[in-house]
Design an enzyme around this catalytic site. Sequence first.
Site, PDB file in Angstrom:
ATOM      1  N   SER A   1       0.700  -1.184   0.356  1.00  0.00           N
ATOM      2  CA  SER A   1       0.165  -0.125   0.003  1.00  0.00           C
ATOM      3  C   SER A   1       1.197   0.979  -0.307  1.00  0.00           C
ATOM      4  O   SER A   1       1.914   1.224   0.426  1.00  0.00           O
ATOM      5  CB  SER A   1      -0.817  -0.198   1.173  1.00  0.00           C
ATOM      6  OG  SER A   1      -1.375   1.470   1.083  1.00  0.00           O
TER       7      SER A   1
ATOM      8  N   TYR B   1      -1.262  -0.646  10.886  1.00  0.00           N
ATOM      9  CA  TYR B   1      -1.684  -0.982   9.647  1.00  0.00           C
ATOM     10  C   TYR B   1      -0.047  -0.672   8.358  1.00  0.00           C
ATOM     11  O   TYR B   1      -0.120  -1.143   7.835  1.00  0.00           O
ATOM     12  CB  TYR B   1      -2.519  -0.387   9.015  1.00  0.00           C
ATOM     13  CG  TYR B   1      -3.079  -0.721   7.259  1.00  0.00           C
ATOM     14  CD1 TYR B   1      -3.781  -1.761   6.766  1.00  0.00           C
ATOM     15  CD2 TYR B   1      -2.908   0.391   5.820  1.00  0.00           C
ATOM     16  CE1 TYR B   1      -3.548  -2.452   5.179  1.00  0.00           C
ATOM     17  CE2 TYR B   1      -3.032   0.437   5.184  1.00  0.00           C
ATOM     18  CZ  TYR B   1      -3.326  -0.415   4.652  1.00  0.00           C
ATOM     19  OH  TYR B   1      -3.768  -0.666   2.865  1.00  0.00           O
TER      20      TYR B   1
END
Length: 262
Positions: free
Chosen positions: A139, A152
């Site tokens: 990501s 995350y």
Amino acid sequence: MNIHFNHRRVLVTGSTNGIGFATARGFLAAGAEVVINGRSEAGVAAALARLGDAASRAHGFAGDLSTSEACAALQARHPEFDIVVNNLGVFGPQDFFDTPDAEWERFFQTNVMSGVRCARAYAPGMVARGWGRIVFVSSESALNIPADMVHYGFSKTAQLAVSRGLAKRLAGTGVTVNAVLPGPTLSEGVADMLQAEVEASGRGLEAVAADFVTTQRGSSIIRRAARVEEVANMILYASSEQASATTGAALRVDGGVVDSIV
């Protein structure tokens, strides 16, 4: 450029929805045999049904690959893959001071260790055959650590470290390892997150998503959320014969969110 995957065996983890499903569908359209993975039998069956005629070359595996037991069961049922796409992942905002150890561990086991275990299981066979592709779906949050999702971002940065290190470990074998970094993407999870605003405003999902991007990711150049198929296209390219000189790379599909020229 004619990308095809005839006779290639492909695993896409976490592929009953979102980027994973779009990726699996793309591989099937290009001739591959694909294993669809999700946590539940019902979810896997629903994904296979959505594939229509393409499901003839798709197989389902229900199991939570954040656990070593499910990874071992997968390898027992499917001992060889030519391409492994480590897409399984979880996300969600939570303040750093409210995030307990168990949640850090869940994110680590799901986002990082599932890919580590799958790569460890299938890379040796790829090396023995002299060809293979491993892709970690990371990501842009690996580079832009979100203040509201530190756990995350940590897991996504860890994927980059594993991807780069494994690429170096497999140097000269014919097996490439890369990471793909999506930015804000209009997956089912994001759609669910934005649904309350869609209902409250009466506006379309894409318009609400575009507002979210400009507000939360103001450096975006495309000024909208990407489609899952746009991310899948990069994954398919990184997995193709044509990408044979690309390894150890972090390939961004972030719409320009990461403000860097490299």
